[in-house]
Design a protein around this motif. Structure first.
Motif, PDB file in Angstrom:
ATOM      1  N   GLU A  89       3.259   9.173  -0.120  1.00 35.70           N
ATOM      2  CA  GLU A  89       3.520   7.988  -0.936  1.00 35.70           C
ATOM      3  C   GLU A  89       4.986   7.808  -1.297  1.00 35.70           C
ATOM      4  N   SER A  90       5.816   8.783  -0.916  1.00 32.36           N
ATOM      5  CA  SER A  90       7.258   8.612  -1.073  1.00 32.36           C
ATOM      6  C   SER A  90       7.700   7.703   0.076  1.00 32.36           C
ATOM      7  N   VAL A 123      16.656  12.686   1.581  1.00 28.55           N
ATOM      8  CA  VAL A 123      16.324  14.046   2.015  1.00 28.55           C
ATOM      9  C   VAL A 123      15.658  14.883   0.913  1.00 28.55           C
ATOM     10  N   PRO A 124      16.209  14.906  -0.308  1.00 23.34           N
ATOM     11  CA  PRO A 124      15.595  15.796  -1.313  1.00 23.34           C
ATOM     12  C   PRO A 124      14.122  15.481  -1.529  1.00 23.34           C
ATOM     13  N   CYS A 125      13.778  14.199  -1.621  1.00 26.29           N
ATOM     14  CA  CYS A 125      12.394  13.830  -1.892  1.00 26.29           C
ATOM     15  C   CYS A 125      11.520  14.099  -0.667  1.00 26.29           C
ATOM     16  N   ARG A 126      11.900  13.530   0.477  1.00 28.34           N
ATOM     17  CA  ARG A 126      11.048  13.664   1.668  1.00 28.34           C
ATOM     18  C   ARG A 126      10.886  15.126   2.084  1.00 28.34           C
ATOM     19  N   GLU A 127      12.015  15.821   2.246  1.00 34.52           N
ATOM     20  CA  GLU A 127      11.967  17.194   2.752  1.00 34.52           C
ATOM     21  C   GLU A 127      11.586  18.189   1.658  1.00 34.52           C
ATOM     22  N   GLY A 128      12.029  17.903   0.446  1.00 34.26           N
ATOM     23  CA  GLY A 128      11.694  18.796  -0.669  1.00 34.26           C
ATOM     24  C   GLY A 128      10.195  18.831  -0.909  1.00 34.26           C
ATOM     25  N   ILE A 129       9.562  17.659  -0.905  1.00 34.33           N
ATOM     26  CA  ILE A 129       8.109  17.602  -1.097  1.00 34.33           C
ATOM     27  C   ILE A 129       7.426  18.364   0.040  1.00 34.33           C
ATOM     28  N   ARG A 130       7.906  18.137   1.267  1.00 40.43           N
ATOM     29  CA  ARG A 130       7.292  18.797   2.420  1.00 40.43           C
ATOM     30  C   ARG A 130       7.294  20.325   2.241  1.00 40.43           C
ATOM     31  N   GLN A 131       8.451  20.857   1.818  1.00 36.02           N
ATOM     32  CA  GLN A 131       8.548  22.307   1.703  1.00 36.02           C
ATOM     33  C   GLN A 131       7.774  22.841   0.499  1.00 36.02           C
ATOM     34  N   MET A 132       7.810  22.110  -0.616  1.00 37.30           N
ATOM     35  CA  MET A 132       7.046  22.568  -1.785  1.00 37.30           C
ATOM     36  C   MET A 132       5.558  22.574  -1.457  1.00 37.30           C
ATOM     37  N   LEU A 133       5.140  21.545  -0.738  1.00 36.76           N
ATOM     38  CA  LEU A 133       3.730  21.460  -0.338  1.00 36.76           C
ATOM     39  C   LEU A 133       3.362  22.642   0.567  1.00 36.76           C
ATOM     40  N   ASN A 134       4.238  22.975   1.509  1.00 39.42           N
ATOM     41  CA  ASN A 134       3.991  24.129   2.393  1.00 39.42           C
ATOM     42  C   ASN A 134       3.810  25.411   1.593  1.00 39.42           C
ATOM     43  N   GLY A 161       0.780  -1.228   0.000  1.00 38.66           N
ATOM     44  CA  GLY A 161       0.000   0.000   0.000  1.00 38.66           C
ATOM     45  C   GLY A 161       0.810   1.275   0.000  1.00 38.66           C
ATOM     46  N   ILE A 162       1.758   1.397  -0.899  1.00 39.08           N
ATOM     47  CA  ILE A 162       2.499   2.657  -1.035  1.00 39.08           C
ATOM     48  C   ILE A 162       2.871   2.827  -2.496  1.00 39.08           C
ATOM     49  N   PHE A 163       2.710   4.055  -2.979  1.00 41.89           N
ATOM     50  CA  PHE A 163       2.880   4.347  -4.406  1.00 41.89           C
ATOM     51  C   PHE A 163       4.280   4.020  -4.910  1.00 41.89           C
ATOM     52  N   VAL A 164       5.295   4.263  -4.085  1.00 42.30           N
ATOM     53  CA  VAL A 164       6.672   4.066  -4.536  1.00 42.30           C
ATOM     54  C   VAL A 164       6.951   2.593  -4.865  1.00 42.30           C
ATOM     55  N   SER A 165       6.096   1.681  -4.444  1.00 44.39           N
ATOM     56  CA  SER A 165       6.258   0.254  -4.796  1.00 44.39           C
ATOM     57  C   SER A 165       6.306   0.030  -6.290  1.00 44.39           C
ATOM     58  N   ASP A 189       6.371   3.983   9.461  1.00 46.60           N
ATOM     59  CA  ASP A 189       5.625   4.834   8.535  1.00 46.60           C
ATOM     60  C   ASP A 189       6.469   5.227   7.306  1.00 46.60           C
ATOM     61  N   LYS A 190       5.957   6.140   6.503  1.00 49.98           N
ATOM     62  CA  LYS A 190       6.559   6.433   5.203  1.00 49.98           C
ATOM     63  C   LYS A 190       6.400   7.907   4.888  1.00 49.98           C
ATOM     64  N   GLY A 191       7.072   8.341   3.827  1.00 53.45           N
ATOM     65  CA  GLY A 191       6.935   9.723   3.383  1.00 53.45           C
ATOM     66  C   GLY A 191       7.209  10.711   4.495  1.00 53.45           C
ATOM     67  N   LYS A 192       6.380  11.751   4.563  1.00 51.55           N
ATOM     68  CA  LYS A 192       6.650  12.829   5.517  1.00 51.55           C
ATOM     69  C   LYS A 192       6.392  12.409   6.966  1.00 51.55           C
ATOM     70  N   THR A 193       5.699  11.288   7.175  1.00 51.95           N
ATOM     71  CA  THR A 193       5.429  10.872   8.548  1.00 51.95           C
ATOM     72  C   THR A 193       6.396   9.776   9.023  1.00 51.95           C
ATOM     73  N   ARG A 194       7.404   9.510   8.233  1.00 49.94           N
ATOM     74  CA  ARG A 194       8.386   8.498   8.625  1.00 49.94           C
ATOM     75  C   ARG A 194       9.127   8.957   9.876  1.00 49.94           C
ATOM     76  N   GLU A 195       9.347   8.046  10.818  1.00 54.06           N
ATOM     77  CA  GLU A 195      10.126   8.394  12.009  1.00 54.06           C
ATOM     78  C   GLU A 195      10.836   7.169  12.575  1.00 54.06           C
TER      79      GLU A 195
END
Lengths: 563, 204
Positions: A471-472, A477-488, A298-302, B148-154
């Motif tokens: 879904e990442s 870092v670039p994907c996880r944090e970059g998406i977070r900031q672009m979304l903000n 159940g995750i898109f990156v699969s 978890d995954k994505g932005k909620t991964r910890e």
């Protein structure tokens, strides 16, 4: 079922199946694709079975795969006449049985009516939606029971596999695919033949072939329609590929949350095994091949190739960071050839009808047909199959029926959260891998999302990043944090809190993500945004400089305007 | 094992074929910054701070030095305008989580990264995974893992395992580039022994 040991026995079996089929016997084919089921076709199917039982009629009822005309479901086709009834309700069933099945009369109320001319079309082949398509991949969906290998065999199924296995060498099969210029349908458009060749030539003895049936992006539903409706066509392609590549183990990787597909796959594999089309010494050729089905968590990156392979290994679906292609070192470090559902389904057609035939369809560098799922602001949400090169305008207006509620088309988005948007002014371009990528959109898997004039592209860009943020895998870092900031940033823009410099910051983030992220998902997450900035930059600027949403869509900005 | 000659920052460097760009650079005394790399555990490629430019057959690729294998005639640049831009952005993204981490501050100085560029979200953990991977690969205990995954991964300690294994180990603590690990540990302790989480370790 008895095991088949040779091509002669396969043809004997096919003859037997055909001789038992009475071409004049009424057969009611009811679409059991996801959309029709959602619209209540389960009740229609039960109503037909009940009515036939009550009247003790000699009529076959089959629940088929998706017919494609999802907007007009539930769809019922009365064979052999091919009378097509749309938007059927359980209450219509007794009338259909008495009028159409028994008395052979057409019920006018249920047939297709052209929304403009008011003209009626009784048969599937006369409805403009079907008539103008080229349904070589999905056409059988309305004719066969996906739970019956005999139905597939009756349509000539597995003859391409038999031809390849006993009439051609693996290299000849590979050459035929290369000559056909088959390009991957999953999004990359990479030549399938070269990919096969890499895996075939990799030194490791044990090789794998895989069907990527992990269709996960919003707006993509063509692979499921094809796979669920005609699983053997994909399986046959996989078997031919395995033979060409020299693989004896195949995998099907799909979603855990598609129970209907799962059921049809399990049945298809079991039936193919019983006939000896899977297993040892297939058709007496000495070739062994088996297939396993694996489900995602159940995750898109699969759906990313290396993450998919780790998932099959039983590990968390995180992309593998190694700089080596999965076609050389994939599952358990062995050469693994991954192709998408639709790519595999093209293979039996190419082997059966030849690469010359295949090359006669399409454009110079994009051959064959393409399945497209239409959704969004379009009259007909549908799955259509058209030759490559068809103009986007024809797809939207001829098959999609245009834009509902008298609105104007603003843009088309291709390829979901890793794809791109093109404005209405460019829709006279053809459906072609290279043309679309030059325009800043990639064809993706063939999902087209229509957006009307009331759509705010800042919001659409925000929506895709919101989807991706969950879904990442979250590893790099670039994907996880970059998406977070672009979304903000985009969320702030839709609320009137955008500031000067936001667009430049988004572009800077996009560059870093596109260059430095670990996998192909990460390196593509900025693509929808960049294509929208390319074609609709003024809309983003209006949100920031004037706190105005030109499409009048962002609620908080409308409130500001009113104040 | 045969020797390979490649070029890093204009200097010819000899390396063996199982090395990565990072290994070869280290051997030659060229420094490339990393956050998720550790000699004792398998390279991870998560922080992307070691991103460098590598020219292969006339094409410049942006690659992670900790993972990219050396090859003959490879030309590597560990600093360039683009590389510095990428590193600066990565640091700024991470500083939003852990603005006071010393490792990050030192690197921020070098690359001109502004710790206030992005809105703060002080979860402290930068997901380098050193604790998780050290516990799994070196200690073979799997007491701490990603959830978890994505932005909620910890990161999270698994109470049932950590109750047994962590008291006398804590070898992962000094690996943490921020303070997140200790916080996660305190949390796990609280979950494991809710009545006495401020007391010292129970007798075995």
């Amino acid at each position: 079922m008895t095991r088949i040991n040779s091509v002669a026995e396969l043809e004997e079996l096919r003859k037997g199946i055909l001789s038992k089929k009475d071409p004049d016997k009424p057969c009611i084919a009811i679409c059991a694709g996801i959309s029709c089921l959602g619209l209540g076709n389960g009740d229609v199917i039960s109503a037909f079975k009940e009515e036939i039982r009550k009247q003790s009629l000699e009529v076959e009822v089959i629940a088929t795969g998706c017919h494609g005309f999802c907007e007009k479901g539930p769809i019922v086709v009365i064979n052999p006449e091919e009378i097509c009834y749309l938007e059927v309700k359980p209450e219509d069933v007794p009338e259909i049985i008495s009028q159409t099945v028994i008395e052979k009369k057409v019920i006018n109320r249920l047939v297709y009516t052209d929304p403009l001319s008011g003209e009626k079309a009784t048969h599937m082949s006369e409805i403009p939606f079907y008539k103008n398509q080229m349904r070589v991949l999905i056409g059988h969906n309305s004719k066969i029971n996906p739970k019956s290998i005999d139905d597939y065999l009756a349509m000539g199924g597995y003859s391409a596999f038999a031809k390849a296995l006993l009439g051609m060498s693996p290299v000849q099969v590979l050459d035929e695919i290369k000559k056909a210029n088959l390009r991957g349908r999953g999004g990359g458009g990479f030549p399938a033949g070269s990919k096969w060749e890499t895996t075939r030539n990799a030194p490791e003895e044990v090789k794998y072939v895989i069907v990527n049936a992990h269709e996960g992006e919003p707006g993509a539903f063509m692979d499921r329609a094809l796979f669920q409706g005609n699983p053997h066509s994909v399986l046959e392609g996989l078997m031919i590929g395995a033979y060409a590549i020299g693989s004896h183990q195949g995998f099907i990787y799909t979603r855990h949350d598609t129970p209907e597909l799962r059921k049809n796959l399990d049945i298809a594999l079991a039936q193919a095994e019983e006939y000896g089309l899977l297993g040892k010494n297939i058709l007496g050729s000495g070739f062994d091949f088996k297939v396993e089905v694996h489900f995602d968590v159940g995750i898109f990156v699969s759906g990313e190739s290396s993450a998919l392979m780790r998932s099959i290994e039983g590990k968390a679906p995180e992309p593998r960071p190694k700089y080596i292609r999965t076609s050389v070192s994939g599952i358990w470090d062995r050469p693994s050839n991954l192709n998408n559902v639709e790519t595999w389904a093209n293979v039996p057609l190419i082997i059966g009808r030849g690469s010359e035939w295949y090359n006669s369809i399409g454009t110079e560098r994009s051959k064959g047909t393409k399945l497209i799922s239409l959704s969004g602001h379009v009259c007909n949400s549908a799955v259509v199959e058209v030759p490559m090169g068809t103009s986007l305008r024809d797809i939207v207006y001829d098959f999609g029926g245009g834009i509902p509620n008298g609105k104007k088309l603003k843009a088309i988005h291709f390829g979901g959260p890793m794809g791109g948007t093109i404005p209405e002014s460019l829709i006279d371009n053809p459906l072609d891998f290279d043309v679309l990528s030059k325009l800043g959109a990639s064809m993706g898997a063939g999902d087209m999302l229509m957006m009307d004039e009331d759509t705010c592209l800042v919001e659409v860009a925000r929506y895709f990043l919101d989807f991706l943020s969950g879904e990442s895998c979250g590893k790099c870092v670039p994907c996880r944090e970059g998406i977070r900031q672009m979304l903000n940033i985009l969320t702030n823009m839709t609320k009137g809190k955008g500031v000067e410099g936001d667009i430049e910051l988004l572009e800077e983030l996009s560059e870093v993500i596109g260059e430095a992220a670990l996998c192909s998902l990460g390196r593509s997450v900025q693509k929808p945004l960049l294509s929208m900035l390319k074609h609709f930059r003024d809309e983003f600027e209006a949100h920031i400089k004037e706190q105005r949403c030109p499409a009048h869509s962002c609620k908080e900005l409308i409130a500001l305007e009113g104040a | 094992m045969s020797e390979i000659i490649l070029q890093i920052d204009g200097k010819d460097v000899a390396a063996s074929e199982d090395m990565t760009i990072l290994d070869a650079a280290k051997k030659a005394g060229i420094s490339i910054p990393t956050l998720c790399y550790h000699e004792e555990i398998e390279a991870y490629g998560g922080c992307r701070l070691c991103t460098v430019e590598a020219d292969v057959r006339g094409r410049t690729n942006i690659v992670a030095a900790c993972l990219y294998p050396v090859q003959k005639n490879l030309v590597v640049r560990t600093r360039s305008e683009k590389i510095d831009r990428i590193r600066k952005m990565i640091l700024e993204l991470l500083l939003a989580h852990a603005p006071d981490a010393f490792d990050l501050q030192d690197l921020a100085k070098e690359y001109g990264a502004n710790k206030d560029r992005f809105e703060k979200d002080s979860s402290f953990c930068i997901h380098c995974g050193l604790c998780v991977r050290y516990c799994a690969e070196v200690k073979k205990k799997n007491a701490i893992t990603f959830v978890d995954k994505g932005k909620t991964r910890e990161i999270s300690f698994i109470p049932e395992i950590s109750a047994k294994e962590c008291w006398d180990c804590k070898e992962c603590f000094p690996l943490c580039p921020t303070e997140a690990l200790q916080a996660a540990f305190v949390l796990a302790k609280a979950f494991t022994f809710p009545s006495s989480f401020l007391e010292s370790a129970p007798a075995k």
